[in-house]
Design an enzyme around this catalytic site. Structure first.
Site, PDB file in Angstrom:
ATOM      1  N   ASP A 203       0.820  -1.203   0.000  1.00 54.51           N
ATOM      2  CA  ASP A 203       0.000   0.000   0.000  1.00 54.51           C
ATOM      3  C   ASP A 203       0.859   1.259   0.000  1.00 54.51           C
ATOM      4  O   ASP A 203       1.812   1.369   0.766  1.00 54.51           O
ATOM      5  CB  ASP A 203      -0.890  -0.027   1.255  1.00 54.51           C
ATOM      6  CG  ASP A 203      -1.999   0.995   1.214  1.00 54.51           C
ATOM      7  OD1 ASP A 203      -2.004   1.902   2.073  1.00 54.51           O
ATOM      8  OD2 ASP A 203      -2.845   0.898   0.316  1.00 54.51           O
ATOM      9  N   GLU A 258       1.827  -0.206  -4.834  1.00 58.26           N
ATOM     10  CA  GLU A 258       0.880   0.847  -5.215  1.00 58.26           C
ATOM     11  C   GLU A 258       1.644   2.166  -5.119  1.00 58.26           C
ATOM     12  O   GLU A 258       2.045   2.563  -4.025  1.00 58.26           O
ATOM     13  CB  GLU A 258      -0.334   0.893  -4.295  1.00 58.26           C
ATOM     14  CG  GLU A 258      -1.316   1.992  -4.692  1.00 58.26           C
ATOM     15  CD  GLU A 258      -2.261   2.405  -3.585  1.00 58.26           C
ATOM     16  OE1 GLU A 258      -3.348   2.905  -3.900  1.00 58.26           O
ATOM     17  OE2 GLU A 258      -1.912   2.216  -2.396  1.00 58.26           O
TER      18      GLU A 258
HETATM   19  O1  TEU Z   1      -4.921   3.977  -1.652  1.00 56.17           O
HETATM   20  C1  TEU Z   1      -4.053   5.040  -1.821  1.00 56.17           C
HETATM   21  C2  TEU Z   1      -4.694   6.169  -2.487  1.00 56.17           C
HETATM   22  O2  TEU Z   1      -4.040   7.039  -2.897  1.00 56.17           O
HETATM   23  C3  TEU Z   1      -6.127   6.191  -2.606  1.00 56.17           C
HETATM   24  O3  TEU Z   1      -6.634   6.294  -1.379  1.00 56.17           O
HETATM   25  C4  TEU Z   1      -6.607   7.386  -3.356  1.00 56.17           C
HETATM   26  O4  TEU Z   1      -6.078   8.536  -2.860  1.00 56.17           O
HETATM   27  C5  TEU Z   1      -8.061   7.503  -3.184  1.00 56.17           C
HETATM   28  O5  TEU Z   1      -8.623   6.302  -3.460  1.00 56.17           O
HETATM   29  C6  TEU Z   1      -8.573   8.505  -4.148  1.00 56.17           C
HETATM   30  O6  TEU Z   1      -9.967   8.508  -3.968  1.00 56.17           O
HETATM   31  C7  TEU Z   1      -4.494   3.002  -0.727  1.00 56.17           C
HETATM   32  C8  TEU Z   1      -5.594   1.977  -0.593  1.00 56.17           C
HETATM   33  O7  TEU Z   1      -5.792   1.365  -1.833  1.00 56.17           O
HETATM   34  C9  TEU Z   1      -6.825   2.725  -0.123  1.00 56.17           C
HETATM   35  O8  TEU Z   1      -7.956   1.884  -0.094  1.00 56.17           O
HETATM   36  C10 TEU Z   1      -6.550   3.286   1.260  1.00 56.17           C
HETATM   37  O9  TEU Z   1      -7.632   4.071   1.655  1.00 56.17           O
HETATM   38  C11 TEU Z   1      -5.281   4.124   1.245  1.00 56.17           C
HETATM   39  O10 TEU Z   1      -4.204   3.535   0.534  1.00 56.17           O
HETATM   40  C12 TEU Z   1      -4.762   4.325   2.650  1.00 56.17           C
HETATM   41  O11 TEU Z   1      -4.240   3.124   3.139  1.00 56.17           O
END
Ligand code: TEU
Length: 507
Positions: A203, A258
């Site tokens: 993540d 990610e």
């Molecule tokens: O997502 C990272 C992220 O950048 C997203 O949250 C993005 O900013 C957002 O979806 C835009 O609407 C990861 C995970 O995939 C996400 O589900 C988490 O909320 C986030 O990290 C925090 O851990």
């Protein structure tokens, strides 16, 4: 190629993302769980995927639905137990599939014992496990913005200092410049690797390194949330650290990171010199217009700009973004997007439900729960035509997606022309073709709305054509090509219907 010249499994694989809250409930509480995933593994084996990535199921207060972890080495009772996990991974491996878990290194929950200790006093032994700073006057240490809005700092009355959180205040960022934090998080990796996981989805990995001076971000970047620009050199050495750890385990364990940095060049840097991430998510398709120039350009850049040896990835949807079927607005376009996903060079990731052509659920204000407004793409998976669509409750934690009565596994398995069977045919074609799994990719010149590319590997050849236009389009094919998979009813391969596509092989 690994040391013994073998192609690592993850370069050949198609990986299926499971959002556990929304896959299958067995406990009757309207929230999916680990036994539910195990119960539906035969669907995934039948579909033909090679591995699953399971989003977080660890102990969590669920402020961000699991991405706020309060114990990295245990299963939240909502999802089951560690014994349920052990049964799940054994069942996955019995079917010859692999399992990746989600690792959330950038932040913990504010209910994690580490943070409870850290915020207890300025002299706490874990004070340095998080980022605490004095404010500037009455304000925060700098102008950083958090991902879900607001400041990236929160003042802690007890100790009079501010702590950093690039996401929710309930998600304080860990201080990865502290060797104790590095050691503790490496222990988490070993905990799951020792339990047999085949790898990790990592993540927001690009965020873990921080400049301890925490300088303001330039005024012109003022309102952009920090997650979209955070990219410290220190992060790369940290990634090399856990790459070495993962590679020390037998069985070609892998990592996919990610990295929410918009441009491909920045994204490419997270492969390092083959000593950082095994794979990095390419989110460009999530933002690309459904036009020939947009997709041509994106494919060309991926083929040109990724460093040699860097294995691409392709994603159409996930639990953070509107689903591809909703974004593209038509079945025909979503079917051709599936064709591209499963024939481009790299590892494809299928988000649960895309194989059914699901759209985002329409979630009334009263049922919206996600801090980032992402409930729509997280609707429960409909398995059958029944009132509960295969779930033990009629009304799970989120509303059903549109047309769940017809867009469900049971109904689509009964319909050979369904999106589900298209995915299954494409997955079978990919499994049966070295060109599609490992071949080079050559874009074909050509005008109009039709994009075409060839894949070649040791004499195995495939040709992919997609019409991005709203009108039928003719293409000239050399003699000898026959349709292997068509996105629509089989027709003249040289006359593609609007948004139609086909996979062809030498006859
Ligand atoms: O997502 C990272 C992220 O950048 C997203 O949250 C993005 O900013 C957002 O979806 C835009 O609407 C990861 C995970 O995939 C996400 O589900 C988490 O909320 C986030 O990290 C925090 O851990």
């Amino acid at each position: 190629m690994d040391a013994d010249g073998h192609v690592p499994w993850w370069r050949d694989a198609v990986i299926y993302q499971i959002y556990p809250r929304s896959f299958q409930d067995t406990g009757g509480d309207g929230v999916g769980d680990l036994p539910g995933i195990e119960r539906r593994l035969d669907h995934l084996a039948w579909l033909g995927v090679d591995a699953i990535w399971v989003s977080p199921f660890y102990r969590s207060p669920m402020a961000d639905f699991g991405y706020d972890v309060s114990d990295y080495c245990d299963v939240d009772p909502l999802f089951g137990t560690l014994a349920d996990f052990d049964r799940l991974i054994a069942s996955v491996h019995q079917r010859g599939m692999r399992l990746l878990v989600d690792w959330v290194p950038n932040h913990t929950s504010d209910r994690h014992p580490w943070f409870l200790d850290s915020r207890s006093s300025r002299s706490s032994p874990r004070r340095g496990w998080y980022h605490w700073r004095d404010g500037r006057g009455d304000g925060p240490p700098n102008n950083w913005r958090a991902a879900f809005g607001g400041r990236a700092w929160t003042l802690d009355e007890l100790t009079g200092q501010w702590y950093l959180h690039l996401f929710l205040p309930q998600q304080p960022d860990l201080n990865w410049s502290n060797p104790e934090v590095v050691a503790a998080m490496h222990e988490v990796l070993r905990f799951w690797l020792d339990r047999g996981v085949d790898g990790f989805r990592i993540d927001v990995v690009h965020c873990i390194g921080k400049d301890p001076a925490f300088p303001d971000q330039p005024a012109e970047l003022g309102e952009i949330d920090r997650v979209g620009i955070q990219n410290e050199p220190a992060t790369h050495e940290l990634i090399r650290g856990f790459r070495r750890l993962v590679d020390a385990y037998p069985g070609q364990r892998t990592t996919v990171g990610e990295v929410q940095l918009g441009d491909l060049e920045a994204l490419a840097s997270f492969y390092g010199a083959g000593d950082e991430l095994h794979m990095v998510f390419n989110f460009l398709p999530l933002r690309a217009a459904w036009t020939r120039p947009a997709w041509w350009g994106m494919i060309e850049r991926v083929e040109r700009d990724l460093p040699a040896g860097a294995w691409p990835t392709w994603v159409l949807s996930n639990h953070d973004e509107p689903r591809v079927r909703s974004r593209l607005g038509s079945d025909a376009a979503a079917r051709s997007a599936a064709l591209l996903l499963l024939t481009l060079r790299g590892t494809p990731f299928i988000y649960q439900g895309d194989e059914l052509g699901l759209e985002d659920a329409v979630v009334p204000e009263s049922r919206r729960v996600d801090p980032g407004g992402r409930d729509g793409c997280r609707a429960p998976m409909p398995w059958d035509r029944g009132p509960g669509h295969g779930w033990p409750v009629r009304d799970p934690w989120l509303p059903w997606p549109p047309q769940a009565g017809t867009r469900n596994v049971e109904a689509e398995r009964d319909d050979p022309g369904s999106m589900l069977h298209l995915y299954r045919r494409l997955l079978a074609a990919r499994r049966g073709s070295a060109a599609l799994r490992r071949g080079d990719l050559v874009l074909r010149e050509g005008a109009g709305d039709v994009l075409a590319f060839e894949r070649n590997c040791e004499g195995d050849r495939r040709l992919v054509v997609v019409n991005f236009g709203n009108r039928s389009s003719s293409i000239r094919l050399e003699p000898g090509w026959v349709v292997e998979v068509s996105t629509g009813p089989e027709g003249d391969p040289e006359r593609l219907p609007p948004h139609g596509g086909a996979l062809l092989r030498p006859g």
